[in-house]
Scaffold this active site. Structure first.
Site, PDB file in Angstrom:
ATOM      1  N   ASN A 162       6.805  -7.339   6.716  1.00 22.01           N
ATOM      2  CA  ASN A 162       5.534  -6.720   7.092  1.00 22.01           C
ATOM      3  C   ASN A 162       4.384  -7.456   6.431  1.00 22.01           C
ATOM      4  O   ASN A 162       4.373  -7.659   5.205  1.00 22.01           O
ATOM      5  CB  ASN A 162       5.484  -5.263   6.642  1.00 22.01           C
ATOM      6  CG  ASN A 162       4.156  -4.604   7.031  1.00 22.01           C
ATOM      7  OD1 ASN A 162       3.934  -4.308   8.208  1.00 22.01           O
ATOM      8  ND2 ASN A 162       3.269  -4.405   6.060  1.00 22.01           N
ATOM      9  N   GLU A 163       3.433  -7.846   7.233  1.00 19.80           N
ATOM     10  CA  GLU A 163       2.176  -8.435   6.773  1.00 19.80           C
ATOM     11  C   GLU A 163       2.340  -9.459   5.670  1.00 19.80           C
ATOM     12  O   GLU A 163       1.778  -9.313   4.579  1.00 19.80           O
ATOM     13  CB  GLU A 163       1.215  -7.325   6.336  1.00 19.80           C
ATOM     14  CG  GLU A 163       0.845  -6.413   7.482  1.00 19.80           C
ATOM     15  CD  GLU A 163      -0.478  -5.673   7.276  1.00 19.80           C
ATOM     16  OE1 GLU A 163      -0.980  -5.665   6.149  1.00 19.80           O
ATOM     17  OE2 GLU A 163      -0.992  -5.129   8.259  1.00 19.80           O
TER      18      GLU A 163
ATOM     19  N   GLU B 230       0.901  -1.027  14.065  1.00 22.49           N
ATOM     20  CA  GLU B 230       0.086  -0.138  13.227  1.00 22.49           C
ATOM     21  C   GLU B 230      -1.302  -0.054  13.832  1.00 22.49           C
ATOM     22  O   GLU B 230      -1.890  -1.076  14.209  1.00 22.49           O
ATOM     23  CB  GLU B 230      -0.063  -0.673  11.795  1.00 22.49           C
ATOM     24  CG  GLU B 230       1.181  -0.583  10.954  1.00 22.49           C
ATOM     25  CD  GLU B 230       0.957  -1.012   9.503  1.00 22.49           C
ATOM     26  OE1 GLU B 230      -0.219  -1.018   9.050  1.00 22.49           O
ATOM     27  OE2 GLU B 230       1.947  -1.337   8.841  1.00 22.49           O
TER      28      GLU B 230
ATOM     29  N   TYR C  93      -6.732  -2.697  12.778  1.00 23.52           N
ATOM     30  CA  TYR C  93      -7.600  -1.597  12.336  1.00 23.52           C
ATOM     31  C   TYR C  93      -9.059  -1.828  12.721  1.00 23.52           C
ATOM     32  O   TYR C  93      -9.961  -1.591  11.926  1.00 23.52           O
ATOM     33  CB  TYR C  93      -7.448  -1.411  10.819  1.00 23.52           C
ATOM     34  CG  TYR C  93      -6.065  -0.899  10.451  1.00 23.52           C
ATOM     35  CD1 TYR C  93      -5.784   0.462  10.487  1.00 23.52           C
ATOM     36  CD2 TYR C  93      -5.048  -1.781  10.111  1.00 23.52           C
ATOM     37  CE1 TYR C  93      -4.519   0.936  10.180  1.00 23.52           C
ATOM     38  CE2 TYR C  93      -3.777  -1.317   9.808  1.00 23.52           C
ATOM     39  CZ  TYR C  93      -3.521   0.044   9.843  1.00 23.52           C
ATOM     40  OH  TYR C  93      -2.272   0.513   9.547  1.00 23.52           O
TER      41      TYR C  93
ATOM     42  N   ASP D 272       0.828  -1.209   0.000  1.00 22.92           N
ATOM     43  CA  ASP D 272       0.000   0.000   0.000  1.00 22.92           C
ATOM     44  C   ASP D 272       0.867   1.265   0.000  1.00 22.92           C
ATOM     45  O   ASP D 272       0.779   2.094   0.896  1.00 22.92           O
ATOM     46  CB  ASP D 272      -0.909  -0.052   1.237  1.00 22.92           C
ATOM     47  CG  ASP D 272      -1.846   1.138   1.322  1.00 22.92           C
ATOM     48  OD1 ASP D 272      -2.277   1.639   0.275  1.00 22.92           O
ATOM     49  OD2 ASP D 272      -2.130   1.573   2.457  1.00 22.92           O
TER      50      ASP D 272
ATOM     51  N   ASN E  17      -0.434  -5.501  13.514  1.00 27.59           N
ATOM     52  CA  ASN E  17      -1.114  -4.344  12.898  1.00 27.59           C
ATOM     53  C   ASN E  17      -2.628  -4.541  13.028  1.00 27.59           C
ATOM     54  O   ASN E  17      -3.141  -5.592  12.640  1.00 27.59           O
ATOM     55  CB  ASN E  17      -0.770  -4.246  11.409  1.00 27.59           C
ATOM     56  CG  ASN E  17       0.712  -3.995  11.168  1.00 27.59           C
ATOM     57  OD1 ASN E  17       1.442  -3.617  12.083  1.00 27.59           O
ATOM     58  ND2 ASN E  17       1.161  -4.188   9.935  1.00 27.59           N
TER      59      ASN E  17
ATOM     60  N   LYS F 261      -3.852   8.236   6.504  1.00 31.80           N
ATOM     61  CA  LYS F 261      -3.784   7.914   7.938  1.00 31.80           C
ATOM     62  C   LYS F 261      -2.706   8.710   8.668  1.00 31.80           C
ATOM     63  O   LYS F 261      -2.460   8.487   9.851  1.00 31.80           O
ATOM     64  CB  LYS F 261      -3.567   6.418   8.155  1.00 31.80           C
ATOM     65  CG  LYS F 261      -4.753   5.579   7.691  1.00 31.80           C
ATOM     66  CD  LYS F 261      -4.717   4.160   8.192  1.00 31.80           C
ATOM     67  CE  LYS F 261      -5.855   3.362   7.589  1.00 31.80           C
ATOM     68  NZ  LYS F 261      -5.699   3.118   6.137  1.00 31.80           N
TER      69      LYS F 261
ATOM     70  N   TRP G 185      -0.054   4.307  12.798  1.00 35.49           N
ATOM     71  CA  TRP G 185       0.032   4.338  11.334  1.00 35.49           C
ATOM     72  C   TRP G 185      -0.747   5.525  10.841  1.00 35.49           C
ATOM     73  O   TRP G 185      -1.940   5.567  11.063  1.00 35.49           O
ATOM     74  CB  TRP G 185      -0.529   3.044  10.725  1.00 35.49           C
ATOM     75  CG  TRP G 185      -0.221   2.934   9.263  1.00 35.49           C
ATOM     76  CD1 TRP G 185      -1.082   3.160   8.220  1.00 35.49           C
ATOM     77  CD2 TRP G 185       1.038   2.580   8.679  1.00 35.49           C
ATOM     78  NE1 TRP G 185      -0.439   2.967   7.026  1.00 35.49           N
ATOM     79  CE2 TRP G 185       0.865   2.613   7.280  1.00 35.49           C
ATOM     80  CE3 TRP G 185       2.297   2.255   9.205  1.00 35.49           C
ATOM     81  CZ2 TRP G 185       1.917   2.327   6.395  1.00 35.49           C
ATOM     82  CZ3 TRP G 185       3.322   1.971   8.326  1.00 35.49           C
ATOM     83  CH2 TRP G 185       3.121   2.006   6.942  1.00 35.49           C
TER      84      TRP G 185
ATOM     85  N   TYR H  56     -11.242  -0.840   9.189  1.00 30.11           N
ATOM     86  CA  TYR H  56     -11.576  -1.817   8.146  1.00 30.11           C
ATOM     87  C   TYR H  56     -12.616  -2.815   8.651  1.00 30.11           C
ATOM     88  O   TYR H  56     -13.404  -3.343   7.873  1.00 30.11           O
ATOM     89  CB  TYR H  56     -10.330  -2.561   7.659  1.00 30.11           C
ATOM     90  CG  TYR H  56      -9.329  -1.674   6.958  1.00 30.11           C
ATOM     91  CD1 TYR H  56      -9.707  -0.898   5.868  1.00 30.11           C
ATOM     92  CD2 TYR H  56      -8.007  -1.615   7.383  1.00 30.11           C
ATOM     93  CE1 TYR H  56      -8.790  -0.080   5.222  1.00 30.11           C
ATOM     94  CE2 TYR H  56      -7.085  -0.812   6.741  1.00 30.11           C
ATOM     95  CZ  TYR H  56      -7.482  -0.040   5.662  1.00 30.11           C
ATOM     96  OH  TYR H  56      -6.569   0.764   5.024  1.00 30.11           O
TER      97      TYR H  56
HETATM   98  C1  GCB Z   1      -1.405  -2.207   6.790  1.00 26.58           C
HETATM   99  C2  GCB Z   1      -0.139  -2.161   6.022  1.00 26.58           C
HETATM  100  C3  GCB Z   1       0.187  -0.756   5.550  1.00 26.58           C
HETATM  101  C4  GCB Z   1      -1.064  -0.057   5.039  1.00 26.58           C
HETATM  102  C5  GCB Z   1      -2.065   0.008   6.174  1.00 26.58           C
HETATM  103  C6  GCB Z   1      -3.372   0.683   5.759  1.00 26.58           C
HETATM  104  O1  GCB Z   1      -1.664  -3.083   7.560  1.00 26.58           O
HETATM  105  O2  GCB Z   1       0.938  -2.703   6.715  1.00 26.58           O
HETATM  106  O3  GCB Z   1       1.160  -0.834   4.550  1.00 26.58           O
HETATM  107  O4  GCB Z   1      -0.786   1.212   4.528  1.00 26.58           O
HETATM  108  O5  GCB Z   1      -2.368  -1.276   6.607  1.00 26.58           O
HETATM  109  O6  GCB Z   1      -3.490   1.889   5.893  1.00 26.58           O
HETATM  110  O7  GCB Z   1      -4.250  -0.022   5.270  1.00 26.58           O
END
Ligand code: GCB
Length: 583
Positions: free
Chosen positions: A401-402, A490, A454, A163, A452, A555, A535, A458
């Protein structure tokens, strides 16, 4: 690997400036002999990405040829001449005066060639072919089928499995440097503490077996210390520093380690390396810096700025550290690739803790091409540790990462990389940054967990109550399963600067501020949480997709031009209260 420096025995010539570029849209450069020089180029700045310099090439990630002509500003003698690239994204092939010097894969790490045999005093022509194509057999991968990624269909253009915008070009300085043949080729410094005494062990390397004398001097705090010995290809020595001034955020004390080589009574080489005396350990549920628990407050970030793209921009580095200082951060992660060497140097000088990440983002584990992807990750791990091993600011290595690691092959893949990192650097903890959570098998062996999350974005959009409960439950579950300390690496919400809502709603500044504060409340209630990385520090450019308004990830708690959103002020209030920053 030593960063080039200038002194009486070493010289550096920086080839930054305006080069020529020619885009190879029809793949004709090879057969047309562009390697020996080409016509019809147009000006391009180096270092910088090409994408934002030339509007018509914004989304182009194919091949482009760069060239520059230069005279050497010193007399050529019997020394060694090296050509060093700080980073080129993604694949570089290099020719000097028509001779192919070699190639390098991977967009964020340095590489160099011995050009002693090919360098002329005048009218040198340096040509670099840069291939930025996004492909499944590259790391990070691109243009990967949805099936192989085990992901839901979300289209992204250009199609990276990550991303952030896939900026291409020569991103960091190109340096020609001269050093004594048989001079110092590497230094490895490891520090320890015994009471008030700092223990500095230094390993020296040179590529000549004929013995010379080496003198080491440590200067900076208190009386200078010196020691001497003989060195052939390598030697190791320890220095004891009484009343050592330790390195830590808030007191980033550095010493200069000066190494001189002497042959036949004459100094033939000198190198000065700033070092910090500190220890870093995971012990039980804590991260210990110099034996004391430290809590990480800071960000996941990007190297990203208008026009320059992912190129080195020293003024932005200074600005970003000033903003991190202002907000009360003590740390960051080099998400999702190694940052410039200049960024790392300032982390040492200004006292920031760094989780140093390889460029392994968006990895997938389909059988096809797996061994090649592992080889590339091994190469990156080696190159990263070789480059950054001497920075006191680097407190951990992040292997990826991820990763899309629900397939069984992921575990052995990361076990291999974890063992490699440990064998190259037994002094720093190693981690992996997961989106999978409790099913991330590599969590069984890494030294601490990075997650990470959200919730409230999300998933559970708009419902921070439910989101925070889910976060809390998941953290407890992870601890129950792995009994390891954890950094929430994150968390955040896209936020349009200037958009307000009461009660808070997604995309408003209020929602972002509230989300960060509530997450932090949950994190601070868990004794095994050792850090919170928001993040992102700043809004940054991405490819185009439905969820990225205007081609940006929003973000950031600062905008892309570094203005604070409301959340920045709120974080400053929380972080400046000072708990556990270990200064
Ligand atoms: C994540 C990723 C990061 C993205 C972020 C997002 O988990 O590691 O690269 O930018 O989410 O904002 O969706």
């Amino acid at each position: 690997m030593l960063y080039p420096q200038s002194n009486r025995y070493r010289q550096v010539f920086d080839l930054s400036g305006f080069w020529d570029i020619r885009f190879d849209l029809d793949d004709e450069g090879d057969s047309a002999g562009w390697a020996s020089g080409f016509t019809q180029g147009q000006p391009i700045a180096v270092p910088a990405s090409w994408n934002d310099q030339l509007d018509s090439m914004r989304d182009y990630t194919g091949s482009a040829w760069y060239q520059i002509r230069f005279d050497v500003p010193w007399e050529l003698g019997s020394r060694k001449y090296m050509l060093r690239f700080g980073s080129v994204n993604y694949l570089a092939d290099v020719w000097l005066n028509g001779a192919h010097l070699g190639s390098h894969e991977g967009g964020h790490l340095p590489f160099e060639f011995d050009v002693t045999q090919h360098l002329h005093a005048e009218s040198n022509r340096l040509v670099v072919r840069v291939d930025g194509a996004l492909a499944p057999d590259r790391v990070p991968p691109g243009n990967v089928s949805m099936n192989a990624l085990d992901r839901f269909g979300e289209l992204n253009y250009p199609d990276g499995s990550f991303d952030f915008f896939p900026y291409c070009g020569i991103h960091r300085p190109v340096l020609l440097y001269a050093a004594a043949a048989g001079g110092l080729s590497d230094l490895t410094v490891v520090t320890d503490i015994n009471g008030d005494t700092g223990l500095v062990s230094v390993q020296l390397r040179r590529d000549d077996a004929a013995p010379v004398r080496a003198r080491l001097t440590l200067r900076g705090h208190g009386e200078p210390l010196s020691t001497e010995m003989e060195i052939a290809e390598q030697a190791e020595v320890g220095l004891e520093v009484p009343q050592a001034a330790l390195w830590a955020p808030g007191s980033p004390n550095l010493y200069d380690l000066i190494v001189e080589l002497e042959d036949g009574g004459q100094i033939v080489d000198r190198y000065t390396l700033p070092i910090g005396i500190r220890t870093i350990h995971i012990e039980g549920d804590s991260l210990l810096l110099n034996g004391r628990p430290i809590y990480l407050k800071g960000f996941g970030r990007h190297e990203d700025f208008p026009v320059i793209g992912r190129g080195l921009f020293p003024a932005v580095i200074v600005k970003d550290y000033a903003l991190m200082e202002w907000i009360g951060a003590n740390s960051f992660r080099t998400s999702h690739y190694p940052y410039s060497e200049q960024m790392m140097d300032l982390a040492d000088r200004l006292g920031f803790l760094v989780i140093d990440e390889t460029p392994a983002v968006g990895l997938f584990f389909a059988e096809d091409g797996l061994e090649r992807r592992l080889d590339l990750c091994r190469q990156y791990t080696r190159e990263l540790i070789a480059r950054d091993k001497n920075h006191p600011s680097v407190i951990a290595w992040s292997l990826a990462n991820e990763p899309h690691s629900r397939r069984p092959a992921a575990k052995a893949f990361f076990r291999d990389l974890y063992d490699l990192a440990g064998s190259l650097d037994p002094t720093r903890p190693v981690t992996i940054v997961s989106m999978v959570g409790v099913e991330e098998d590599a969590f069984e062996f890494v030294d601490f967990l990075c997650l990470n999350r959200y919730y409230g974005w999300y998933s559970e959009p708009g419902r921070l109550d439910v989101g925070c409960e889910e976060l809390s439950d998941e953290l407890d579950m992870l601890y129950e399963r792995y009994h390891k300390p954890l950094v929430l690496s994150e968390f955040g919400a896209d936020t349009v600067a200037g958009c307000h809502a009461e009660p808070p709603e997604m995309f408003s500044e209020e929602y972002q501020a509230e989300m960060l504060a509530r997450y932090i409340e949950v994190l601070r209630s868990k004794p095994f949480v050792i850090g919170e990385h928001v993040w992102n520090m700043c809004d940054f450019k991405t490819g185009q997709m439905v969820r990225r308004v205007g081609g940006y990830n929003l973000k950031g708690v600062f905008t892309r031009d570094r203005r604070p959103k409301m959340a920045a002020h709120c974080l400053r209030q929380i972080w400046r209260q000072g708990a556990g920053d270990g200064g």
